[in-house]
Design an enzyme around this catalytic site. Structure first.
Site, PDB file in Angstrom:
ATOM      1  N   ARG A 146       5.455  25.312  49.865  1.00  0.00           N
ATOM      2  CA  ARG A 146       5.900  23.920  49.937  1.00  0.00           C
ATOM      3  C   ARG A 146       5.392  23.262  51.222  1.00  0.00           C
ATOM      4  O   ARG A 146       5.047  23.946  52.181  1.00  0.00           O
ATOM      5  CB  ARG A 146       7.432  23.840  49.893  1.00  0.00           C
ATOM      6  N   LYS A 170      13.523  27.525  51.259  1.00  0.00           N
ATOM      7  CA  LYS A 170      14.784  26.809  51.143  1.00  0.00           C
ATOM      8  C   LYS A 170      15.949  27.740  51.441  1.00  0.00           C
ATOM      9  O   LYS A 170      15.895  28.931  51.170  1.00  0.00           O
ATOM     10  CB  LYS A 170      14.924  26.232  49.719  1.00  0.00           C
ATOM     11  N   HIS A 240       2.457  18.868  46.660  1.00  0.00           N
ATOM     12  CA  HIS A 240       3.190  19.518  45.576  1.00  0.00           C
ATOM     13  C   HIS A 240       2.323  19.708  44.337  1.00  0.00           C
ATOM     14  O   HIS A 240       2.543  20.636  43.555  1.00  0.00           O
ATOM     15  CB  HIS A 240       4.440  18.718  45.227  1.00  0.00           C
ATOM     16  N   ARG A 243       0.816  22.973  44.662  1.00  0.00           N
ATOM     17  CA  ARG A 243       1.779  24.036  44.330  1.00  0.00           C
ATOM     18  C   ARG A 243       1.806  24.245  42.811  1.00  0.00           C
ATOM     19  O   ARG A 243       1.778  25.382  42.336  1.00  0.00           O
ATOM     20  CB  ARG A 243       3.162  23.646  44.855  1.00  0.00           C
ATOM     21  N   HIS A 266      11.166  30.707  43.948  1.00  0.00           N
ATOM     22  CA  HIS A 266      12.155  30.163  43.019  1.00  0.00           C
ATOM     23  C   HIS A 266      13.341  31.117  42.889  1.00  0.00           C
ATOM     24  O   HIS A 266      13.157  32.328  42.740  1.00  0.00           O
ATOM     25  CB  HIS A 266      11.545  29.956  41.632  1.00  0.00           C
ATOM     26  N   TYR A 275       5.826  26.479  33.914  1.00  0.00           N
ATOM     27  CA  TYR A 275       4.375  26.615  34.046  1.00  0.00           C
ATOM     28  C   TYR A 275       3.754  27.370  32.872  1.00  0.00           C
ATOM     29  O   TYR A 275       2.566  27.211  32.595  1.00  0.00           O
ATOM     30  CB  TYR A 275       4.023  27.317  35.357  1.00  0.00           C
TER      31      TYR A 275
END
Length: 284
Positions: A146, A170, A240, A243, A266, A275
């Site tokens: 990210r 995150k 992004h 990504r 994730h 995806y």
């Protein structure tokens, strides 16, 4: 009113990323302005369910996207949960609030041939900024990290011996991403250029400006957008997008879904599964 106390909490204790802190601050300030204008109160701790609901209606009428509205609702949920725990309020005004449904859209990505043109045919300046900009693009494409993760990279996070890059994702979660040889070679070239400029504030951040200061999110976006303009016509030429491109290309080349999930950081496999839909449609 405890907005600043809450911001200090998520920044210092929860260690949310700078981007997230800025977004949450903006959301709370917008809600505060709405309450001041519509209900003549300046303290959002006094807001009720009706106030929150009417704000959502106002946002939808202003054509704010469902994704952004849900983000703002999430901000309020987090804020009032903070207030409840500290017994600042006794009832949660967000309780029972449901956000708008987000229409399912496949992630946009850049075809592999265009990415090859970016790195093989496009000329980057043979100076510090040229080496840095190419390095930023390669990191996004070859790792899927990210924007906030790239900005937060420090010199110590690069392990040339193990061939890995440590990323702080995150919720302060660390993960190791393997670096392909071409990436490690580019890193060495960039670090030589970096060593040739004066670094201010004795920063250990990997990516800096020509003046030696850490890059801000806007600058990183501008760098990516500038070079993607040369190879693709996709509407959003952002970090992004790279990504999305990384994840899609990995799956197209036969990578295991769970491996891609780990590389992207994730929490849920369902987030990564989107995806697979993209890669199947591309193959068709």
């Amino acid at each position: 009113m405890n907005i600043q106390s809450y911001i200090d909490y998520i920044q210092l204790e929860k260690r949310f990323s700078l981007h997230t802190v800025q977004a949450y601050t903006k959301d709370l300030e917008q809600f505060q302005v709405f309450c001041r204008v519509q209900y003549q109160i300046d303290d959002i701790d006094l807001a009720s369910y009706t106030y929150v609901r009417s704000w959502i209606v106002h946002l939808m009428n202003e054509k704010i996207s469902a994704k952004s509205v849900n983000r703002k609702i999430s901000t309020l949920r987090s804020y009032y949960k903070f207030c409840l725990k500290r017994e600042i309020i006794t009832t949660n005004p967000v309780y029972g609030i449901q956000g708008p449904k987000i229409p399912k859209r496949n992630p946009v990505f850049i075809p592999e041939s265009m990415m090859n043109n970016l790195f093989d045919k496009l000329r980057f300046p043979e100076d510090f900024e040229g080496h840095r900009d190419k390095m930023i693009l390669e990191l996004f494409y070859f790792t899927g990290m990210r924007k906030a993760e790239l900005i937060g990279l420090e010199l110590i996070d690069i392990d040339f011996y193990q061939g890995t890059i440590k990323v702080l994702g995150k919720r302060n979660k660390e993960r190791l991403i393997p670096a392909v040889p071409v990436l490690l070679n580019s890193l060495k070239t960039y670090l030589k250029s970096r060593a040739g400029i004066e670094i201010s504030c004795e920063t250990d951040v990997l990516f800096v400006s020509l003046k030696g200061k850490p890059l801000n999110p806007g600058k990183v976006y501008t760098i990516v957008n500038k070079y993607l303009q040369s190879v693709t016509t996709v509407e959003k030429k952002s970090p992004h997008i790279l990504r999305h491109t990384f994840a899609t290309h990995m799956l197209e080349q036969g990578a295991d879904l769970r491996i891609v999930q780990e590389l992207l950081g994730h929490v849920s496999l369902s987030t990564t599964q989107v995806y697979t839909r993209v890669s199947r449609e591309h193959l068709k």
